[in-house]
Scaffold this active site. Structure first.
Site, PDB file in Angstrom:
ATOM      1  N   ASP A 182       0.870  -1.168   0.000  1.00  0.00           N
ATOM      2  CA  ASP A 182       0.000   0.000   0.000  1.00  0.00           C
ATOM      3  C   ASP A 182       0.911   1.223   0.000  1.00  0.00           C
ATOM      4  O   ASP A 182       2.108   1.128   0.309  1.00  0.00           O
ATOM      5  CB  ASP A 182      -0.942  -0.013   1.223  1.00  0.00           C
ATOM      6  CG  ASP A 182      -2.136   0.922   1.024  1.00  0.00           C
ATOM      7  OD1 ASP A 182      -2.106   1.731   0.083  1.00  0.00           O
ATOM      8  OD2 ASP A 182      -3.095   0.850   1.824  1.00  0.00           O
TER       9      ASP A 182
HETATM   10  C1  BGC Z   1      -5.036   3.320   0.203  1.00  0.00           C
HETATM   11  C2  BGC Z   1      -5.216   2.308  -0.903  1.00  0.00           C
HETATM   12  C3  BGC Z   1      -5.099   2.995  -2.233  1.00  0.00           C
HETATM   13  C4  BGC Z   1      -3.763   3.698  -2.308  1.00  0.00           C
HETATM   14  C5  BGC Z   1      -3.522   4.428  -3.606  1.00  0.00           C
HETATM   15  C6  BGC Z   1      -3.782   4.130   0.034  1.00  0.00           C
HETATM   16  O1  BGC Z   1      -3.726   5.168   0.948  1.00  0.00           O
HETATM   17  O2  BGC Z   1      -5.015   2.656   1.427  1.00  0.00           O
HETATM   18  O3  BGC Z   1      -6.452   1.681  -0.776  1.00  0.00           O
HETATM   19  O4  BGC Z   1      -5.281   2.079  -3.256  1.00  0.00           O
HETATM   20  O5  BGC Z   1      -3.676   4.648  -1.259  1.00  0.00           O
HETATM   21  O6  BGC Z   1      -4.299   5.545  -3.705  1.00  0.00           O
END
Ligand code: BGC
Length: 781
Positions: free
Chosen positions: A276
């Site tokens: 993530d």
């Molecule tokens: C979130 C993810 C997301 C990623 C990209 C993160 O902060 O937890 O779910 O896909 O950002 O935007």
């Protein structure tokens, strides 16, 4: 002489060029080994680290927003042109494609269809329909130049207060897995990939980048990992996103037990794992992530690539892990549309609007109906509640979609010839304009997510006089109660799970006058997550949970209210009487200050639910708790009303080797066409392991049945699916004995049961992810 020299020079040049070409192969699906050999250590390290994004570096913002290739996408992988390796594009997800709709110097628009949020989609219990939604999302991902969509979200609803529950499907891992697999199949049928997230136990937003989720191996295996396991086994996702949080003391992103032993060795996952969006972590060495099986660090910092190079050179990281991850990256890249040189064209947004409308209609859950619905001759409605006029199509944060439009309640009703009272409509519409402008002007820079979606506007007070005025003009009152939630913040009990005083007063004033005059009062819940209903539900005639249903929401609500559509959605989570009824609420963050995404210095002060969260409820999540401990609920898991009635008959069960086939006949015994869900619960015999009173093992939904029509549904359950995880000996075990197969249309409404003798089933697996300390877990008395 001169000719000879020229000839020699030419030959040398030619030979050099040929050798160069031989040494620098261009990537293709069948020369991955060769390309791997030709890569330098620096290039390998770069490929394992995302290409970063403009907004992220230095700004502290976590959202994608890179401007290269596809503006607004979440991130990119690195291109290595020397080797024919293109950059690939990753976009959020999961309720549609999250990209910038308007771009500088470009007259075209790039709006994406807003599909229902996870809770609404799952509430359809219709895997075929969900697969169609997946196809449409996959098609937009493809046509808008992206290679992977960051979804589905497979975290469980451990507690109703989690800020991102709207993106996830259920408190139950079977529903999560089956809906997740259907979405994945649909998306990937378009030649793009998914990233099933957030692996795993990302069940709270507060402190999500650092909290240590302390949970038993049994609860992990049976609940928190199970949905991912089903998706991996059934639908072969291209990628998985490792969660920010820790599990039993280890960061998920560096947890080899989870990312390699369980995910790849046991489940056979073949794709890539990406982190993530956190970048370089202060307290997790990059080489540990690589070795654990995290193939791609997102959004990517140059410092991480340097870490990899340094670790290899210093002998802290074996080159075999680098090569293994690079190989997987190359295997991913050759599948992408970017690599294949796909020629992009505009997606068919009109066709996708039909898909989203069908799925939002089918995901809505009718919670209460004292006979007023459907109102077929509805003429004029008094619409109360600010969200009637600013209908929330989706949640906040990375999961929001820049939609072309949102059909609100006024428009939805108008589209089927129902008027709204003019004065009230005007007052609210003006207020919405004013409140939106004010919100923009007052924007708190810390609330970065306000840019990402539709924030909830404050309610306005509805006086007795206003209701008296409206009563004269309207045949019915509709009150929309909206709730917004999103990334980075969990929900509070007061005013979020519960109604605010102003909302309670609005319901009280409207219902007293309208019902005294014999005019119906209907409440629409425009919330992605569970709410309190028991304190006010007796005051109203009907309650429709519309969730956050995507851009066509108002049309779907109007269809259901007027009977153009017969509701067939069922809850995928229990609606408790009070938020505190869930045993996990005691170990869930409440009233903790909104948490910034930056890793905090000096954390580790031992604050419960911030530094660590104990899963004392263990396997007793959702209905597994309420049904086992016989607690009253507001609306049970699986519940949802219809305008018709159904009869279940002819339950049969048959064992074939390691599987049990269950069939049941469902008949529409009412007066209008409708669909019904058969939910198969199983009660295990008393044995060595404590078990929940019952667990959902499969489900199936009928087609639209005309009055009098029947359909026989067949469901298959593997003996393995009946097994529980026995921590002593690390094995799945379904103990021998008499199991009760039960079919119903909610966990509290079982229609038919069939006993069935099962011989023992066991399957040994690795002893992985054990807690570091004993957990004080909930037991049956
Ligand atoms: C979130 C993810 C997301 C990623 C990209 C993160 O902060 O937890 O779910 O896909 O950002 O935007």
């Amino acid at each position: 002489m001169r000719t000879k020299r020229l000839f020699t020079l030419g030959l040398t040049a030619l030979l050099t060029a040929t050798t160069m070409t031989a040494q620098t192969p261009k990537l293709s699906a069948d020369n991955i080994d060769e390309v791997l050999k030709a890569m330098t250590l620096d290039e390998k390290a770069q490929l394992l680290v995302g290409a970063g994004n403009d907004a992220f570096v230095g700004s502290g913002a976590m959202m994608g927003h890179q401007k290269k290739l596809v503006a607004g996408a979440a991130g990119l992988t690195v291109a290595i042109p020397r080797l024919g390796i293109p950059a690939t594009v990753l976009t959020d997800g999961p309720a549609g494609v999250h990209i910038d709709p308007i771009r500088e110097g470009d007259s075209k628009t790039y709006y994406a269809t807003g599909f229902p949020v996870g809770t609404c989609l799952a509430s359809t219990w219709n895997t075929q329909l969900v697969e169609q939604v997946g196809q449409a999302i996959g098609n937009e991902t493809l046509e808008y130049g992206c290679d992977v969509v960051l979804g589905p979200g497979l975290n469980l609803h451990r507690n109703p207060l989690c800020g991102r529950n709207f993106e996830y499907y259920s408190e139950d891992p079977i529903v999560t897995g089956m809906i997740g697999a259907a979405v994945t199949k649909g998306i990937q049928s378009q030649g793009v990939g998914v990233s099933a997230k957030h692996f795993a136990v990302n069940s709270q937003e507060n402190s999500r980048t650092k909290v240590d989720e302390r949970v038993s191996q049994r609860a992990l295996r049976e609940l928190y990992l199970k949905g991912f396991e089903i998706v991996v086994r059934e639908s072969n996702p291209w990628t998985i996103m490792s969660a920010y949080n820790k599990i039993n003391g280890f960061y998920a992103q560096g947890y080899k037990d989870m990312l390699t032993t369980i995910l790849r060795d046991e489940w056979g996952f073949k794709g890539i794992v990406m982190t993530d969006w956190i970048g370089k972590r202060a307290d997790l060495p990059t080489e540990m992530e690589v070795e654990a099986g995290n193939d791609l660090m997102m959004p990517g910092y140059p410092a991480q690539a340097k870490d990899i190079v340094d670790a290899v050179k210093a002998g802290r990281l074996d080159m075999k892990y680098v090569d293994q991850n690079v190989r997987r990256m190359l295997e991913y890249i050759v599948k992408t549309p970017r690599f294949k040189g796909y020629q992009y064209s505009k997606p068919d947004l009109d066709a996708h609007a039909k898909v989203t409308r069908q799925s939002s209609t089918e995901g809505m859950v009718l919670l209460k109906n004292n006979g007023v619905l459907p109102i077929r001759d509805l003429k004029t409605v008094a619409l109360f509640g600010v969200n009637s006029y600013d209908f929330l199509s989706g949640g906040l944060g990375s999961g929001c979609v820049n939609v072309p439009y949102v059909v609100d309640m006024v428009q939805g009703l108008k589209n089927i010839g129902v008027k709204t009272t003019p004065l009230l409509t005007e007052i609210y519409q003006n207020y919405v304009k004013y409140a939106k402008a004010k919100l923009k002007a007052d924007k708190n820079p810390m609330m970065w997510f306000l840019d990402q979606g539709q924030p909830k506007l404050d309610e306005i007070e509805i006086s007795e006089r206003c209701v008296t005025h409206e009563l004269r003009e309207a045949d019915a009152a509709i009150i929309t109660i909206g709730r917004q939630a999103g990334e980075g913040v969990d929900r509070k009990i007061d005013g979020e799970f519960n109604l605010s005083q102003m909302e309670q007063d609005m319901i009280f004033r409207v219902s007293s006058q309208f019902r005294a005059a014999g005019k119906p009062v209907i409440v629409i819940l425009n919330s992605g997550s569970v709410m309190e209903t028991c304190s006010w539900r007796d005051r109203v005639d009907a309650i429709l949970c519309a969730w956050q249903p995507g851009e066509e929401g108002g049309n779907s609500v109007a269809d259901v209210l007027t009977g153009k559509a017969n509701p067939s959605g069922k809850l995928t989570m229990t609606w408790p009487i009070a938020a505190t009824d869930h045993p996990s609420t005691k170990n869930f963050p409440q009233d903790i200050e909104m948490y910034s995404y930056r890793e905090m210095k000096g954390w580790g002060r031992g604050i419960p639910n911030e530094d660590y969260t104990n899963h004392e409820e263990d396997i007793y999540v959702g209905y597994r708790y309420f049904d086992t401990f016989q607690k009253e609920v507001a609306y049970p898991f699986g519940y949802g009303l219809s305008y018709t009635t159904f009869e279940f008959s002819k339950l049969t069960t048959k064992v074939n080797g390691n599987s049990v086939t269950v069939s049941v006949t469902v008949k529409n015994t009412g007066n209008v066409a409708g669909k019904e869900v058969a939910q198969l619960y199983v009660t295990a015999p008393k044995g060595k392991l404590e078990k929940p009173a019952q667990e959902l093992k499969a489900f199936a939904k009928t087609r639209e049945l005309q009055p009098g029509e029947s359909e026989t549904l067949t469901m298959t359950v593997l003996k393995r699916d009946l097994a529980s995880f026995d921590e002593t000996g690390s094995k799945w075990i379904a103990e021998a004995g008499q199991y009760l197969f039960k079919v119903g249309n909610s966990s509290r409404d079982i229609k038919l049961t069939a006993p069935m003798k099962i011989t023992e089933y066991t399957e040994s697996v690795h002893n992985a992810m054990a807690p570091k300390q004993p957990l004080n877990i909930l037991k049956q008395k």
